[in-house]
Design a protein around this motif. Structure first.
Motif, short mmCIF file in Angstrom:
data_model
loop_
_atom_site.label_atom_id
_atom_site.label_comp_id
_atom_site.label_asym_id
_atom_site.label_seq_id
_atom_site.Cartn_x
_atom_site.Cartn_y
_atom_site.Cartn_z
N LEU A 70 37.25 31.00 -38.08
CA LEU A 70 38.62 31.33 -37.70
C LEU A 70 39.55 30.14 -37.90
O LEU A 70 40.73 30.31 -38.24
N ALA A 71 39.04 28.92 -37.70
CA ALA A 71 39.84 27.73 -37.94
C ALA A 71 40.01 27.48 -39.43
O ALA A 71 41.09 27.12 -39.91
N VAL A 72 38.94 27.70 -40.20
CA VAL A 72 38.99 27.44 -41.64
C VAL A 72 39.96 28.38 -42.34
O VAL A 72 40.74 27.98 -43.20
N PHE A 73 39.93 29.65 -41.95
CA PHE A 73 40.76 30.65 -42.64
C PHE A 73 42.12 30.85 -42.00
O PHE A 73 42.91 31.68 -42.45
N GLY A 74 42.43 30.12 -40.93
CA GLY A 74 43.78 30.08 -40.42
C GLY A 74 44.13 31.06 -39.34
O GLY A 74 45.23 30.97 -38.76
N GLY A 75 43.26 31.99 -39.01
CA GLY A 75 43.60 32.96 -37.97
C GLY A 75 43.52 32.39 -36.57
O GLY A 75 44.26 32.80 -35.68
N GLY A 76 42.59 31.46 -36.36
CA GLY A 76 42.41 30.86 -35.05
C GLY A 76 41.79 31.83 -34.06
O GLY A 76 41.51 32.99 -34.37
N ALA A 77 41.59 31.34 -32.85
CA ALA A 77 40.96 32.15 -31.81
C ALA A 77 41.77 33.41 -31.50
O ALA A 77 41.21 34.44 -31.12
N GLU A 78 43.08 33.37 -31.69
CA GLU A 78 43.92 34.52 -31.39
C GLU A 78 43.57 35.72 -32.27
O GLU A 78 43.61 36.87 -31.81
N ALA A 79 43.21 35.46 -33.53
CA ALA A 79 42.83 36.55 -34.42
C ALA A 79 41.60 37.27 -33.90
O ALA A 79 41.48 38.50 -34.03
N TYR A 80 40.70 36.52 -33.29
CA TYR A 80 39.50 37.12 -32.71
C TYR A 80 39.79 37.79 -31.37
O TYR A 80 39.32 38.90 -31.10
N GLU A 81 40.58 37.15 -30.54
CA GLU A 81 40.80 37.64 -29.18
C GLU A 81 41.69 38.88 -29.15
O GLU A 81 41.43 39.82 -28.40
N THR A 82 42.76 38.89 -29.95
CA THR A 82 43.75 39.97 -29.82
C THR A 82 44.13 40.65 -31.12
O THR A 82 44.82 41.67 -31.09
N GLY A 83 43.74 40.09 -32.27
CA GLY A 83 44.29 40.56 -33.53
C GLY A 83 43.59 41.73 -34.18
O GLY A 83 44.14 42.34 -35.12
#
Length: 410
Positions: free
Chosen positions: A114-127
């Motif tokens: 998630l850090a490498v591809f730019g989404g970050g934890a937010e992409a996992y938690e809510t996206g």
């Protein structure tokens, strides 16, 4: 009932990346020759657990190498893909393969990806809900725009359109072996049928890291476009990896079948299916609509066919604990939090207890027992547990010649 091969492209200790990927290609060709219904390709980043970083790209290669077998992703991890880009890939594969491609998607885990591809934890938690809805609109529409918190862009044409009819019709899959008389389910549910229990359903990440998924999006509403679109609108089938009751509700609201994980026993599968049915009915779907989707649920499992059950179990106990330790131990979380991993020996024993590991008769009995107890008709079976190319191909051949003929055919 149908059975397919679940292929991790697993890098066992001492193997190169190329060896792991070549085994996947060879196993797919062997699966088609053996009469299996499908192959399902996993996707991982930066870990030897699986060295395929883009399941849709590998699916394109394998669709070109085969003629009849269906190829699906299990899964393409949405938080590391732009949903429009993945939708374009899916439409391309659907139209050029004669409709043989299935798009499996999932939320993935809280990994460094998630850090490498730019989404970050937010992409996992809510996206995930927003990404899934955008993907579905892309696969079902001729023009799409977006105005959500994660994706916002003006309306653009969908090219190519997944809703168009593929020009090359899909060819029926005929087993290469001559099937014996098909028994009823009850005739083959043997003494092992009552021995299977598990925990929560999920894909490979959740299997090995059972605390890695939360219900952050459990109550996320479907967009009107996603809810209104009927299932049979053309385009590739879409399935959702379900790792929690939240993901079950999300799939049910969108009218999409589930992919259930390897460590789930029959009782847990039945609970997930009941939760799905309730959520789908609450979302306004008719019992007939729910029944049609339920016929498309897929259960992941393990298949290792041996001359004796002891031989089959011993094969996996020699190879899989070391692979789990080597492959899963390499995971890093996006925020540095520690994740609890299953004990590799105990996890392998659990998989042997739950799944089709043993003689051809035992393998058939266990698949039939799951079908009878849950109604699940489609299986994606991990066949590369030995880690060896030749043994994997031999395992697939035995699955096709000695196990499939004992299963009732749709």
């Amino acid at each position: 009932m149908t059975a397919g091969a679940f292929l991790l492209s697993a890098q066992f200790p001492g193997q190169s990346h190329a060896e792991a990927l070549e085994r996947t290609v060879s196993a797919t060709i062997a699966a088609e020759q053996a009469g299996l219904d499908s192959v399902w390709l996993a996707e991982h980043h930066f870990v030897p657990y699986g060295v395929c970083p883009d399941a849709a790209t590998l699916a394109g290669l394998l669709l070109g190498r085969t003629r009849r077998i269906r190829v699906g992703t299990a899964v393409s991890v949405l938080p590391t893909h732009h949903p429009v880009r993945l939708g374009e890939q899916a439409a391309l594969l659907h139209l050029t393969s004669g409709g043989r491609f299935t798009l499996g998607v999932g939320r993935g885990g809280p990994w460094i990806d998630l850090a490498v591809f730019g989404g970050g934890a937010e992409a996992y938690e809510t996206g995930f809900p927003e990404s899934l809805d955008l993907l579905l609109r892309w696969l079902r529409s001729s023009r799409v725009g977006a105005s959500g918190p994660h994706y916002s862009f003006p309306e653009v044409p969908v090219v190519p359109r997944a809703t168009e009819q593929p020009l090359t019709p899909i060819q029926p899959l005929h087993p290469t072996t001559s099937p014996r008389q098909r028994p009823t389910v009850g005739q083959h549910v043997g003494q092992h049928a009552g021995q299977h229990t598990g925990q929560h359903a999920g894909h490979a990440y959740a299997d090995a890291f059972p605390d890695a998924h939360t219900d952050a999006y459990a109550e996320a509403p479907a967009t009107m476009a996603a809810l209104a679109a009927p299932r049979a609108v053309g385009g590739p089938p879409v399935v959702v990896a379900c790792t929690s009751l939240g993901s079950v509700r999300l799939a049910a609201q969108r009218g999409l079948p589930m992919l259930l994980g390897m460590h789930s026993g029959d009782e847990d599968k039945a609970e997930m299916l009941a939760a799905y049915r309730n959520a789908a009915l609450e979302a306004g779907r008719s019992p007939d609509q729910v029944a049609r989707v339920e016929a498309e649920h897929v259960a992941a499992g393990v298949a290792q066919v041996g001359d004796s059950t002891a031989e089959a179990r011993a094969q996996l106990m020699r190879s899989m604990p070391g692979f789990f330790q080597y492959g899963l131990g390499a995971h890093r979380t996006v925020d540095g939090r520690e994740r609890r991993m299953r004990d590799p020996e105990q996890y392998t024993e659990l998989l042997c207890d739950l799944h089709a590991v043993g003689t051809p008769q035992l393998c058939a009995d266990r698949l039939l027992a799951t079908h009878e107890r849950t109604g699940i008709r489609r299986f994606a079976l991990l066949v590369e547990g030995s880690g060896d190319r030749a043994e994997t191909i031999g395992n697939i051949a035995r699955l096709g010649a000695e196990v499939l003929p004992q299963l009732p055919q749709d």
